[in-house]
Scaffold this active site. Structure first.
Site, PDB file in Angstrom:
ATOM      1  N   ASN A   7       0.875  -1.176   0.000  1.00  0.00           N
ATOM      2  CA  ASN A   7       0.000   0.000   0.000  1.00  0.00           C
ATOM      3  C   ASN A   7       0.908   1.221   0.000  1.00  0.00           C
ATOM      4  OD1 ASN A   7      -1.885   1.981   0.396  1.00  0.00           O
ATOM      5  ND2 ASN A   7      -2.670   1.180   2.335  1.00  0.00           N
ATOM      6  N   ARG A  90      -2.489  -2.057  -3.497  1.00  0.00           N
ATOM      7  CA  ARG A  90      -3.722  -1.309  -3.267  1.00  0.00           C
ATOM      8  C   ARG A  90      -3.662  -0.048  -4.134  1.00  0.00           C
ATOM      9  NH1 ARG A  90      -5.840   1.538   2.333  1.00  0.00           N
ATOM     10  NH2 ARG A  90      -7.830   2.175   1.468  1.00  0.00           N
ATOM     11  N   HIS A 179     -12.804   2.592   0.303  1.00  0.00           N
ATOM     12  CA  HIS A 179     -12.768   1.502   1.290  1.00  0.00           C
ATOM     13  C   HIS A 179     -13.420   0.251   0.709  1.00  0.00           C
ATOM     14  CE1 HIS A 179     -12.915   4.757   4.673  1.00  0.00           C
ATOM     15  NE2 HIS A 179     -11.655   4.408   4.466  1.00  0.00           N
ATOM     16  N   ARG A 238     -11.716  14.915   8.257  1.00  0.00           N
ATOM     17  CA  ARG A 238     -12.469  15.348   7.070  1.00  0.00           C
ATOM     18  C   ARG A 238     -13.885  15.752   7.449  1.00  0.00           C
ATOM     19  NH1 ARG A 238     -11.199  10.012   4.145  1.00  0.00           N
ATOM     20  NH2 ARG A 238      -8.958  10.164   3.825  1.00  0.00           N
ATOM     21  N   GLU A 381      -8.237  -5.866   4.796  1.00  0.00           N
ATOM     22  CA  GLU A 381      -8.068  -5.476   3.395  1.00  0.00           C
ATOM     23  C   GLU A 381      -6.872  -6.194   2.772  1.00  0.00           C
ATOM     24  OE1 GLU A 381      -8.568  -1.402   5.094  1.00  0.00           O
ATOM     25  OE2 GLU A 381      -9.073  -0.920   3.019  1.00  0.00           O
TER      26      GLU A 381
END
Ligand code: AMP
Length: 395
Positions: A7, A90, A179, A238, A381
């Site tokens: 990643n 990813r 996601h 955020r 993941e």
């Protein structure tokens, strides 16, 4: 089989070497401060961590330092890097180009490049990771797994924005969602645990970044993030959904340019901005317990917005059979799960207070007489990426 999952971010790179069949992790770690001085942290289960400062002017040196430590006589777990069967990457934004994972070739790289305008912060970094691996391991297959892919089954009524049509047609402006690998993993697990696929499922991935998805028959019907990961519920830093005119108002008032404004929306807002305390939900829970009213309000706001999304997704699906909590907050904070579920009784959600005390473990946390089954499913993941990679290379 051994799959290396990568990643790559702009200045960091996380890795895991794992068995896609058992989920066993042989080693994992991260490179930080790529482009600056460089730091490698390497962990092998049951052994002491290895931390070293290693010059990493670019992602190539970072990947090379990962491969070096994996075959290191003292800290490594491999005799040679040839033991790595494939690398799974990813990739944040697959735009409309990708609805599933794929083996990386020149066409795939070109398509990921075309998606850079949609994922300007992440796709270039993901590509740097891919290119570095291709250069250093030219004979090892590389696979791309997209954060957006799972959501590509959304119907048009969910993914279209009510903007002039040409922005969709000419510029690919639409909801994509993120996601996706996590939402797909917990969807698969939820269907396995329930013993059937045709369930109305609402997934709550609640971490530093948070998103929800509405799923039926294993397929995504709607999700809370949008063209970018800024949309949806409030997050660590955020805003989540916001009236676009707030942006215009603040830019006019303070003379912010677009980058400055986006930095505020992405990095200085959310529960951190509201509370002035932290983006970490543990800090917020502690501060709220000590009487900090803004921290308490930030937690209340977060729970309220998540609850509203659950209500709207129950409306979208025509009901809800299963509610899943996952990711850092969803897996670990029984307090937040309780706050969110309080008020969802009308939907048939009834948590079992004792079972809800559990952390980080797959479990049913609803009461025996709850109409909706509430599940805690730790996301994975990396395992999903490793499984996709293994499946694609064995085809
Ligand atoms: P993630 O982005 O999935 O890694 O999740 C990170 C978030 O999980 C951070 O904001 C942490 O505060 C939060 N988290 C981890 N453990 C707990 C906990 N025990 N209680 C509340 N929040 C937690």
């Amino acid at each position: 089989m051994k799959i290396l999952v990568i990643n790559a971010g702009s200045s960091s790179l996380k890795y895991q070497l794992m068995d896609p069949n058992t989920g066993d992790v042989f080693a994992k770690g991260q490179c930080e401060r790529i482009g600056l001085d460089g730091k490698l942290t390497h962990k092998v289960p049951g052994r002491d961590n290895y931390v070293a400062e290693i010059a990493m002017p670019s992602h190539s040196e970072a990947i090379q330092s990962v491969l070096d430590i994996l075959v290191d006589a003292q800290y490594g777990v491999l005799a040679t890097t040839d033991e790595i069967d494939a690398v799974g990457h990813r990739v944040l934004h697959g735009g409309m180009e990708f609805s599933e994972s794929c083996i990386i070739d020149d066409d795939v790289i070109a398509a990921v490049e075309r998606c850079i305008p949609l994922g300007p912060l992440h796709n270039p970094a993901n590509l740097m990771g891919i290119r570095a691996c291709q250069a250093i391991m030219p004979n090892t297959p590389q696979v791309a797994v997209f954060d957006t892919a799972f959501h590509m089954t959304m119907p048009a009524k969910a993914y279209m924005y009510a903007l002039p049509w040409e922005y969709y047609e000419k510029d690919n402006v639409r909801r994509y969602g993120f996601h996706g690998t996590s939402h797909r993993y917990v969807t698969l697990r939820a269907c396995e645990l329930m013993g059937r696929k045709d369930i109305k499922l609402i997934n709550c991935h609640l971490g530093n970044g948070s998103s929800l998805s509405a799923v039926y028959d294993g397929k995504c019907q709607d999700t809370s993030m949008g063209l970018s990961p800024l949309a949806g519920v409030p997050m660590g830093t955020r805003t989540g959904d916001i009236d676009a005119c707030v942006v215009q108002y603040l830019m006019n008032r303070y003379g912010y340019n677009v980058d400055e404004m986006l930095n505020i929306l992405n990095k200085k807002s959310g529960v951190a901005g509201m509370s002035g305390v932290s983006s970490d939900f543990r800090d917020l829970e502690n501060a709220a317990d000590e009487g900090n009213e803004r921290a308490a309000l930030a937690l209340e706001k977060f729970a309220y917005e998540v609850r509203k999304y659950i209500g709207s997704y129950a409306a979208a699906l025509g009901g809800c059979d299963v509610l899943v909590f996952t990711a850092g907050v969803g897996e670990n904070s029984g307090e937040m799960r309780e706050r969110i579920c309080n008020g969802l009784e009308y939907l048939g959600v009834k948590l079992d207070p004792e079972k809800n005390k559990i952390r980080g473990q797959e479990a049913v946390i609803s009461a025996a007489d709850s109409k909706v089954t509430v599940l805690l499913i730790p996301t994975n993941e990396e395992l999903m990426i490793a499984k996709d990679t293994a499946e694609l290379i064995s085809k």
